[in-house]
Design an enzyme around this catalytic site. Structure first.
Site, short mmCIF file in Angstrom:
data_model
loop_
_atom_site.label_atom_id
_atom_site.label_comp_id
_atom_site.label_asym_id
_atom_site.label_seq_id
_atom_site.Cartn_x
_atom_site.Cartn_y
_atom_site.Cartn_z
CG LEU A 1 -15.31 -0.40 30.11
CD1 LEU A 1 -14.77 1.00 30.28
CD2 LEU A 1 -16.45 -0.66 31.08
CE1 TYR B 1 -22.33 5.81 15.30
CE2 TYR B 1 -20.92 6.35 13.42
CZ TYR B 1 -21.08 6.12 14.78
OH TYR B 1 -20.00 6.20 15.62
CB SER C 1 -3.29 6.54 28.06
OG SER C 1 -4.62 6.32 27.61
CG ASN D 1 -10.99 8.15 32.64
OD1 ASN D 1 -10.96 9.38 32.53
ND2 ASN D 1 -10.16 7.35 31.98
#
Length: 335
Positions: free
Chosen positions: A108, A211, A59, A134
Site C-alpha cells: 500500500l 515530523y 497477521s 485494514n
C-alpha cells in the site's frame, strides 16, 4: 443477505467511550461491547456468496477478520505485501478446510503496486461485496515512500484511497446486480484525536523538521475517517447501494506495534485492563462489515461495536473535501 434487525436495535452514539464499559466489556446499544469477539458478532450470519477483500489480512486482526469471514462462508481475498500471506491462508484452511481464500500481493505504500493489484483483481472477474481497508503502519521513523509521500500517510491513507477508487466500479456493479448492499470499512483509531493542530498538514506533509511519529499516525487515522465521510457522501448522492464506515479496533498487541514495541509493552503493563485480545480486536470490523443491524448506516465511526463520536476535525465536511482533492492531486503527481 440476512434481513436487517429493527432500526431500534442499531448502535446509538455515545457521548464518550465509557471507561467502565471498556473494562467490563458491558454491551452497548448494539448488544455487543469491548469483550465481544469477531465470531460472536457474526454468529448466525451467512456470508455465503459474498467476496471480501482484506488488506493486511496475513497477521493480527486482519488475519482474524479474514478467518471469521471465511468461517461465515465468504470468498476471502487476502491482500498483503509479505510472504506471511501464504502461511495465513494455510492456517485458515487448516481450521476451515472448506474455506475459499486467495492471496494477492499488495504494497500500500506504493501507488504502482496498488494499481497493479487492482488490475490483477479486476482481471479475475470476481464480484466485490465488502472491502476491509485494514493494513497499516504505526509510529515509524520519518521516511518517504517511493512516491515521495510521508510513509504513514502514504500507507494508511493514500494507498487505501487509491485502492478504493480503483475497486469502486466493481463494487457498484456487484451491489446493483445482486441487490446486496456493498460495504467499505476503514480501520481508523482513537489516535485520530491526537494529530497536528490543523488536523492534516497539507502544506508540510513531508517536512522532516516538524515530523512527530505519534501525530503523523494520528493524522493518517484522521484521514481514514475523513475519507470514509466524503466517500459516503458521494455514494449517497449518486444513490449507490454501498456504505462506508470507520472503526477503532481497540488496543491490541500486534505487528503494528513493531516500531514502538518497548514503549507499548510498558504502557500495556500500566493499562492492561484496556487491552483486547485479537478476536476482540477484530470484532468491530466484522460487526460493521457483516452484521445486518447496520444495513443502510454510512459515514459513521464505531468502537467496541457501537457508534462513537469523533473529533472536531473528523466532523469537518470542509476538511474531508480538502483531503479528497489533496489525495487526488498527490496521486496525479506521482504518475
Amino acid at each position: 443477505s440476512p434481513s436487517p434487525n429493527p432500526s431500534s436495535f442499531r448502535s446509538r452514539p455515545k457521548n464518550k467511550m465509557g471507561i467502565l464499559s471498556l473494562i467490563t466489556g458491558k454491551p452497548g446499544a448494539s448488544g455487543f461491547g469491548s469483550g465481544s469477539t469477531a465470531e460472536q458478532v457474526t454468529e448466525g450470519i451467512s456470508a455465503a456468496g459474498l467476496t471480501v477483500l482484506v488488506t493486511g489480512g496475513s497477521s493480527g486482526i486482519g488475519l482474524e477478520t479474514s478467518r471469521v469471514f471465511a468461517l461465515r462462508g465468504a470468498h476471502v481475498i487476502i491482500a498483503a505485501r509479505n510472504t506471511e500471506a501464504s502461511e495465513a491462508r494455510k492456517r485458515i484452511m487448516e481450521i476451515h478446510p472448506l474455506a475459499r481464500v486467495d492471496v494477492l500481493k499488495l504494497d500500500l505504500s506504493s501507488l504502482k503496486s496498488v494499481r497493479a493489484f487492482a488490475d490483477q483483481f479486476n482481471s479475475m472477474n470476481l464480484p466485490l461485496n465488502i472491502l476491509i481497508n485494514n493494513a497499516g503502519v504505526m509510529f515509524c521513523p520519518f521516511q518517504l515512500s517511493e512516491d515521495e509521500v510521508e510513509m504513514q500517510f502514504a500507507t494508511n491513507h493514500l494507498g487505501h484511497f487509491l485502492l478504493t477508487n480503483l475497486l469502486l466500479d466493481n463494487m457498484k456493479t456487484t451491489a446493483k446486480s445482486t441487490g446486496i448492499e456493498g460495504r467499505i470499512v476503514n480501520l481508523s483509531s482513537v489516535a485520530h484525536l491526537h494529530t497536528y493542530p490543523k488536523g492534516i498538514l497539507f502544506d508540510q506533509l513531508n517536512d522532516k523538521k516538524i515530523y512527530n511519529d505519534k501525530m503523523a499516525y494520528g493524522q493518517s487515522k484522521l484521514a481514514n475517517i475523513l475519507h470514509a465521510k466524503e466517500l459516503s457522501r458521494r455514494l449517497k448522492e449518486e444513490g449507490a447501494n454501498i456504505t462506508v464506515n470507520c472503526v477503532h479496533p481497540g488496543l491490541i498487541m500486534t505487528n503494528l506495534m513493531r516500531h514502538s514495541f518497548a514503549l507499548m509493552k510498558a504502557i500495556q503493563v500500566v493499562t492492561y485492563l484496556f487491552w483486547k485480545n485479537v478476536p476482540q480486536g477484530a470484532a468491530t470490523t466484522c460487526y460493521v462489515g457483516l452484521n445486518p443491524q447496520l444495513k443502510g448506516v454510512t459515514g459513521k465511526y464505531f468502537a467496541d461495536c457501537n457508534e462513537e463520536k469523533t473529533s472536531k476535525h473528523a466532523k469537518s465536511d470542509v476538511l474531508a473535501k480538502q483531503l479528497w482533492e489533496f489525495s487526488e492531486e498527490l496521486i496525479r503527481s506521482a504518475k
